[in-house]
Design an enzyme around this catalytic site. Structure first.
Site, mmCIF file in Angstrom:
data_model
loop_
_atom_site.group_PDB
_atom_site.id
_atom_site.type_symbol
_atom_site.label_atom_id
_atom_site.label_comp_id
_atom_site.label_asym_id
_atom_site.label_seq_id
_atom_site.Cartn_x
_atom_site.Cartn_y
_atom_site.Cartn_z
ATOM 1 N N ASP A 36 0.821 -1.196 0.000
ATOM 2 C CA ASP A 36 0.000 0.000 0.000
ATOM 3 C C ASP A 36 0.865 1.262 0.000
ATOM 4 O O ASP A 36 2.042 1.231 0.350
ATOM 5 C CB ASP A 36 -0.932 0.010 1.210
ATOM 6 C CG ASP A 36 -2.058 -1.002 1.083
ATOM 7 O OD1 ASP A 36 -2.316 -1.465 -0.044
ATOM 8 O OD2 ASP A 36 -2.684 -1.324 2.107
ATOM 9 N N LYS A 58 -3.360 4.013 -2.769
ATOM 10 C CA LYS A 58 -3.790 5.321 -3.251
ATOM 11 C C LYS A 58 -3.531 6.358 -2.176
ATOM 12 O O LYS A 58 -3.800 6.147 -1.003
ATOM 13 C CB LYS A 58 -5.283 5.292 -3.583
ATOM 14 C CG LYS A 58 -5.829 6.618 -4.102
ATOM 15 C CD LYS A 58 -7.280 6.464 -4.463
ATOM 16 C CE LYS A 58 -7.840 7.755 -5.008
ATOM 17 N NZ LYS A 58 -9.261 7.639 -5.378
ATOM 18 N N MET A 171 -9.610 7.404 9.298
ATOM 19 C CA MET A 171 -9.905 8.156 8.071
ATOM 20 C C MET A 171 -10.960 9.227 8.324
ATOM 21 O O MET A 171 -11.830 9.479 7.495
ATOM 22 C CB MET A 171 -10.349 7.200 6.953
ATOM 23 C CG MET A 171 -9.270 6.193 6.574
ATOM 24 S SD MET A 171 -9.866 4.846 5.525
ATOM 25 C CE MET A 171 -10.572 3.730 6.755
#
Length: 251
Positions: A36, A58, A171
């Site tokens: 990642d 990402k 997040m």
């Protein structure tokens, strides 16, 4: 050819010395490493010479592989007889899509081994000196994530009203203000202690202190990954004073 296998490995919150010994050994023996975006360069460097290294994650709006592409790539590499390691930040079972990947691989005859890792909330608690559970204050921990649906926070936040629950929100940096408002609306006291930790576990980690009423206003701009911890235990957090410069918001 030996049976095809993929290892889904947790790299922890960033620093190599917070990886488990089993995780380090997995990367050191990898023939194909799919990692990642937030994986540290030091962790990737553990892979041996000749290992195929593919960044799949990402970050900051840059192009990335879709999940189905990652699934097919793991399958293809495993069927070639390579020892495939899928390296994920934190713990694979905590918002790491380990269930989806495991199911796909097993449906296609590939065996899966999951190697756990230190998740960001645990790293933040250890680094800044507060517990996630505490006698008389926090009897349970809720790991959740702040995601948007049609521009609004998704999910039912009624559980946030529980005064004996510590909430670790992943997040959630960009939505910190709305998140705090939602928890207050659900019944959590506005004065409930809350902290936001950026880059938990790393040398550059930063903490922002506040309450549900004040934390959102203390986050600004864009920075590294942020985990928000809400609950009475957050009052025990050490680190920079609450009136120092705010840390950055992030997704």
């Amino acid at each position: 050819m030996p049976d095809a296998q993929v290892l889904l490995v947790g790299a922890g919150p960033g620093p190599v010395d917070l990886m488990t010994l089993r995780a380090v050994r997995a990367v050191e023996s990898a023939q194909a490493l799919l990692y990642d975006a937030l994986i540290s360069e030091e962790a990737v460097a553990l892979a041996p010479a000749g290992c195929v290294r593919i960044q799949t994650g990402k970050r900051a709006g840059k192009p990335s592989m879709h999940q189905d592409e990652i699934n097919r790539l793991m399958l293809r590499l495993a069927r070639k007889g390579l020892r495939v390691v899928r390296l994920k930040g934190g713990d694979p079972s905590v918002f790491g899509r380990v269930g989806e990947e495991s199911a796909f691989l097993r449906e296609h005859g590939v065996s899966v081994e999951v190697v756990p890792g230190v998740t960001a909330a645990c790293a933040a608690a250890a680094q800044f000196g507060f517990p996630l559970t505490h006698r008389g204050e926090a009897r349970r921990v809720v790991f959740t994530t702040a995601r948007l649906e049609a521009g609004k926070l998704s999910a039912d936040w009624s559980a946030a009203a529980d005064p004996e629950a510590t909430f670790a929100v992943y997040m959630g940096g960009e939505m910190a203000g709305a998140l705090c408002e939602r928890m207050i609306a659900a019944g959590r006291a506005p004065g409930t202690p809350a902290v936001a930790v950026e880059q938990a576990g790393g040398a550059n980690a930063r903490i922002c202190h506040g309450t549900l009423e004040t934390l959102g206003a203390r986050l600004s701009g864009h920075g590294g990954p942020v985990v928000i911890v809400v609950g009475e235990v957050a009052a025990q957090a050490q680190g920079a004073a609450a009136d120092e410069a705010p840390i950055a918001r992030t997704a």
